[in-house]
Motif scaffolding. Structure first.
Motif, PDB file in Angstrom:
ATOM      1  N   GLY A  29       0.791  -1.226   0.000  1.00  0.00           N
ATOM      2  CA  GLY A  29       0.000   0.000   0.000  1.00  0.00           C
ATOM      3  C   GLY A  29       0.817   1.267   0.000  1.00  0.00           C
ATOM      4  N   MET A  30       1.961   1.262   0.696  1.00  0.00           N
ATOM      5  CA  MET A  30       2.834   2.439   0.717  1.00  0.00           C
ATOM      6  C   MET A  30       3.340   2.752  -0.687  1.00  0.00           C
ATOM      7  N   THR A  31       3.840   1.715  -1.358  1.00  0.00           N
ATOM      8  CA  THR A  31       4.357   1.902  -2.720  1.00  0.00           C
ATOM      9  C   THR A  31       3.241   2.322  -3.666  1.00  0.00           C
ATOM     10  N   LEU A  32       2.078   1.724  -3.499  1.00  0.00           N
ATOM     11  CA  LEU A  32       0.941   2.074  -4.339  1.00  0.00           C
ATOM     12  C   LEU A  32       0.545   3.533  -4.144  1.00  0.00           C
ATOM     13  N   CYS A  33       0.511   3.985  -2.898  1.00  0.00           N
ATOM     14  CA  CYS A  33       0.197   5.391  -2.619  1.00  0.00           C
ATOM     15  C   CYS A  33       1.213   6.304  -3.284  1.00  0.00           C
ATOM     16  N   ARG A  34       2.493   5.964  -3.131  1.00  0.00           N
ATOM     17  CA  ARG A  34       3.548   6.772  -3.749  1.00  0.00           C
ATOM     18  C   ARG A  34       3.410   6.816  -5.260  1.00  0.00           C
ATOM     19  N   ASP A  35       3.132   5.657  -5.872  1.00  0.00           N
ATOM     20  CA  ASP A  35       3.030   5.604  -7.328  1.00  0.00           C
ATOM     21  C   ASP A  35       1.815   6.376  -7.843  1.00  0.00           C
ATOM     22  N   LEU A  36       0.722   6.322  -7.113  1.00  0.00           N
ATOM     23  CA  LEU A  36      -0.468   7.080  -7.511  1.00  0.00           C
ATOM     24  C   LEU A  36      -0.158   8.576  -7.531  1.00  0.00           C
ATOM     25  N   ARG A  37       0.576   9.037  -6.527  1.00  0.00           N
ATOM     26  CA  ARG A  37       0.921  10.448  -6.456  1.00  0.00           C
ATOM     27  C   ARG A  37       1.981  10.834  -7.477  1.00  0.00           C
ATOM     28  N   ALA A  38       3.021  10.020  -7.572  1.00  0.00           N
ATOM     29  CA  ALA A  38       4.130  10.335  -8.483  1.00  0.00           C
ATOM     30  C   ALA A  38       3.672  10.353  -9.929  1.00  0.00           C
ATOM     31  N   GLY A  39       2.789   9.428 -10.279  1.00  0.00           N
ATOM     32  CA  GLY A  39       2.296   9.384 -11.646  1.00  0.00           C
ATOM     33  C   GLY A  39       1.147  10.323 -11.919  1.00  0.00           C
ATOM     34  N   LYS A  40       0.701  11.020 -10.854  1.00  0.00           N
ATOM     35  CA  LYS A  40      -0.418  11.974 -10.944  1.00  0.00           C
ATOM     36  C   LYS A  40      -1.672  11.332 -11.532  1.00  0.00           C
ATOM     37  N   SER A  41      -1.811  10.010 -11.327  1.00  0.00           N
ATOM     38  CA  SER A  41      -2.982   9.314 -11.854  1.00  0.00           C
ATOM     39  C   SER A  41      -4.175   9.412 -10.913  1.00  0.00           C
ATOM     40  N   TRP A  42      -3.927   9.902  -9.682  1.00  0.00           N
ATOM     41  CA  TRP A  42      -5.023  10.037  -8.733  1.00  0.00           C
ATOM     42  C   TRP A  42      -4.776  11.257  -7.862  1.00  0.00           C
ATOM     43  N   GLY A  93      -7.370  12.512  -5.774  1.00  0.00           N
ATOM     44  CA  GLY A  93      -8.342  12.543  -4.696  1.00  0.00           C
ATOM     45  C   GLY A  93      -7.781  11.974  -3.406  1.00  0.00           C
ATOM     46  N   PRO A  94      -8.631  11.809  -2.397  1.00  0.00           N
ATOM     47  CA  PRO A  94      -8.177  11.318  -1.099  1.00  0.00           C
ATOM     48  C   PRO A  94      -7.676   9.873  -1.152  1.00  0.00           C
ATOM     49  N   VAL A  95      -6.581   9.630  -0.476  1.00  0.00           N
ATOM     50  CA  VAL A  95      -6.049   8.283  -0.287  1.00  0.00           C
ATOM     51  C   VAL A  95      -5.919   8.039   1.208  1.00  0.00           C
ATOM     52  N   VAL A  96      -6.607   7.032   1.701  1.00  0.00           N
ATOM     53  CA  VAL A  96      -6.596   6.696   3.127  1.00  0.00           C
ATOM     54  C   VAL A  96      -5.975   5.319   3.296  1.00  0.00           C
ATOM     55  N   LEU A  97      -5.002   5.210   4.203  1.00  0.00           N
ATOM     56  CA  LEU A  97      -4.441   3.907   4.532  1.00  0.00           C
ATOM     57  C   LEU A  97      -5.189   3.340   5.727  1.00  0.00           C
ATOM     58  N   LEU A  98      -5.720   2.140   5.568  1.00  0.00           N
ATOM     59  CA  LEU A  98      -6.422   1.435   6.644  1.00  0.00           C
ATOM     60  C   LEU A  98      -5.613   0.188   6.948  1.00  0.00           C
ATOM     61  N   THR A  99      -4.996   0.136   8.116  1.00  0.00           N
ATOM     62  CA  THR A  99      -4.006  -0.894   8.385  1.00  0.00           C
ATOM     63  C   THR A  99      -4.032  -1.351   9.837  1.00  0.00           C
ATOM     64  N   SER A 100      -3.444  -2.498  10.078  1.00  0.00           N
ATOM     65  CA  SER A 100      -3.282  -3.000  11.444  1.00  0.00           C
ATOM     66  C   SER A 100      -1.908  -2.651  12.000  1.00  0.00           C
ATOM     67  N   LEU A 101      -1.064  -1.989  11.192  1.00  0.00           N
ATOM     68  CA  LEU A 101       0.303  -1.655  11.603  1.00  0.00           C
ATOM     69  C   LEU A 101       0.299  -0.348  12.398  1.00  0.00           C
ATOM     70  N   ASP A 102       0.362  -0.469  13.711  1.00  0.00           N
ATOM     71  CA  ASP A 102       0.343   0.689  14.598  1.00  0.00           C
ATOM     72  C   ASP A 102       1.773   1.155  14.839  1.00  0.00           C
ATOM     73  N   SER A 103       2.262   2.000  13.955  1.00  0.00           N
ATOM     74  CA  SER A 103       3.658   2.423  13.994  1.00  0.00           C
ATOM     75  C   SER A 103       3.766   3.900  13.653  1.00  0.00           C
ATOM     76  N   ASP A 104       4.462   4.664  14.494  1.00  0.00           N
ATOM     77  CA  ASP A 104       4.679   6.087  14.212  1.00  0.00           C
ATOM     78  C   ASP A 104       5.405   6.266  12.886  1.00  0.00           C
ATOM     79  N   MET A 105       6.426   5.432  12.642  1.00  0.00           N
ATOM     80  CA  MET A 105       7.211   5.585  11.427  1.00  0.00           C
ATOM     81  C   MET A 105       6.367   5.310  10.186  1.00  0.00           C
ATOM     82  N   ASN A 106       5.524   4.277  10.237  1.00  0.00           N
ATOM     83  CA  ASN A 106       4.642   4.004   9.098  1.00  0.00           C
ATOM     84  C   ASN A 106       3.653   5.143   8.885  1.00  0.00           C
ATOM     85  N   HIS A 107       3.147   5.679   9.994  1.00  0.00           N
ATOM     86  CA  HIS A 107       2.201   6.793   9.919  1.00  0.00           C
ATOM     87  C   HIS A 107       2.848   7.991   9.231  1.00  0.00           C
ATOM     88  N   ILE A 108       4.039   8.343   9.692  1.00  0.00           N
ATOM     89  CA  ILE A 108       4.755   9.490   9.115  1.00  0.00           C
ATOM     90  C   ILE A 108       5.105   9.225   7.653  1.00  0.00           C
TER      91      ILE A 108
END
Length: 244
Positions: free
Chosen positions: A60-73, A75-90
């Motif tokens: 999902g992280m890579t997908l979010c980055r690629d969506l933004r970098a390619g300017k293909s999306w 709109g809002p992108v929300v990550l819904l995850t079980s990974l409770d990590s400050d570093m992942n959040h940032i």
């Protein structure tokens, strides 16, 4: 009815969340693979994209980055995850995510946060970096010595140099500058900029402040333009920008 593409490889999680959201007038298209998600998003043209992080084919992280970098999306992108990590959040916010929500979040809270992003997007307040851009109430430029902040053209100049800022960074600077001389805590900034309360763990404001300081030539070790007020928050110093 709003439409969401939810990229989630666990069929039970996908169907449960899709069923819950559908009862609240949100149509959900579930895609199980990260490497197929961009094609699904392009075909569905949704109002919001929601991503798990651990996905087959592309995470999902890579997908979010690629969506933004390619300017293909844009709109809002929300990550819904079980990974409770400050570093992942940032990291997620740095890659352009609008929000980072844990799967343990109560369904009603998840719904409220999704509706916030959908409402902001429908009002035209999302930029290409997917940050909520609050509507400016004060339309006159603000000047502090050599610094000028123009909300109409969304342009910042320091001395004779134009400082390139993302929409998220501009909104944060505007919020600080319109409250010059006052200390704003993380909760106040998150409520104003993203419409969410500070949960005690979110460090996105700290990261953004650090980024602003660097761009505005503030000191990283002893900041004097955007000050850290210990145990209270951040203060925009109106007299720290030199003579015009």
């Amino acid at each position: 009815m709003n439409r969401i593409v939810f990229v989630e490889d666990d069929p039970d999680v996908g169907s449960l969340i899709a069923a819950y959201l559908s009862r609240h007038d949100i149509d959900v298209i579930v895609e199980a693979r990260g490497d197929c998600a961009e094609a699904t998003i392009a075909a569905a043209n949704p109002d919001l994209v929601m991503l798990d992080i651990m996905l087959p084919g592309k995470d999902g992280m890579t997908l979010c980055r690629d969506l933004r970098a390619g300017k293909s999306w844009s709109g809002p992108v929300v990550l819904l995850t079980s990974l409770d990590s400050d570093m992942n959040h940032i990291l997620a916010l740095e890659m352009g995510a609008s929000d980072y929500i844990l799967k343990t979040t109560p369904p009603a809270v998840l719904l409220a946060r999704l509706r916030l992003h959908l409402r902001q997007a429908s009002n035209g307040h999302y930029d290409s970096n997917d940050r909520i851009a609050p509507q400016m109430q004060v339309q006159k430029p603000l000047s502090f010595g050599t610094l000028s902040v123009d909300p109409v053209n969304r342009q910042v100049t320091l001395g004779s140099e134009i400082i390139p800022l993302s929409t998220a960074d501009f909104d944060l600077l505007w919020e600080l500058a319109t409250h010059a001389g006052r200390t704003l805590n993380r909760d106040a900034l998150l409520q104003s900029l993203r419409g969410v309360a500070y949960d005690g763990l979110d460090r996105s404001i700290d990261v953004a402040i650090s980024r602003l300081r660097k761009k505005l030539l503030d000191s990283a070790t002893e900041p004097y333009r955007i000050k850290t007020i210990r145990n209270k928050g951040y203060l925009f110093a109106p007299h720290a920008w030199g003579m015009p």
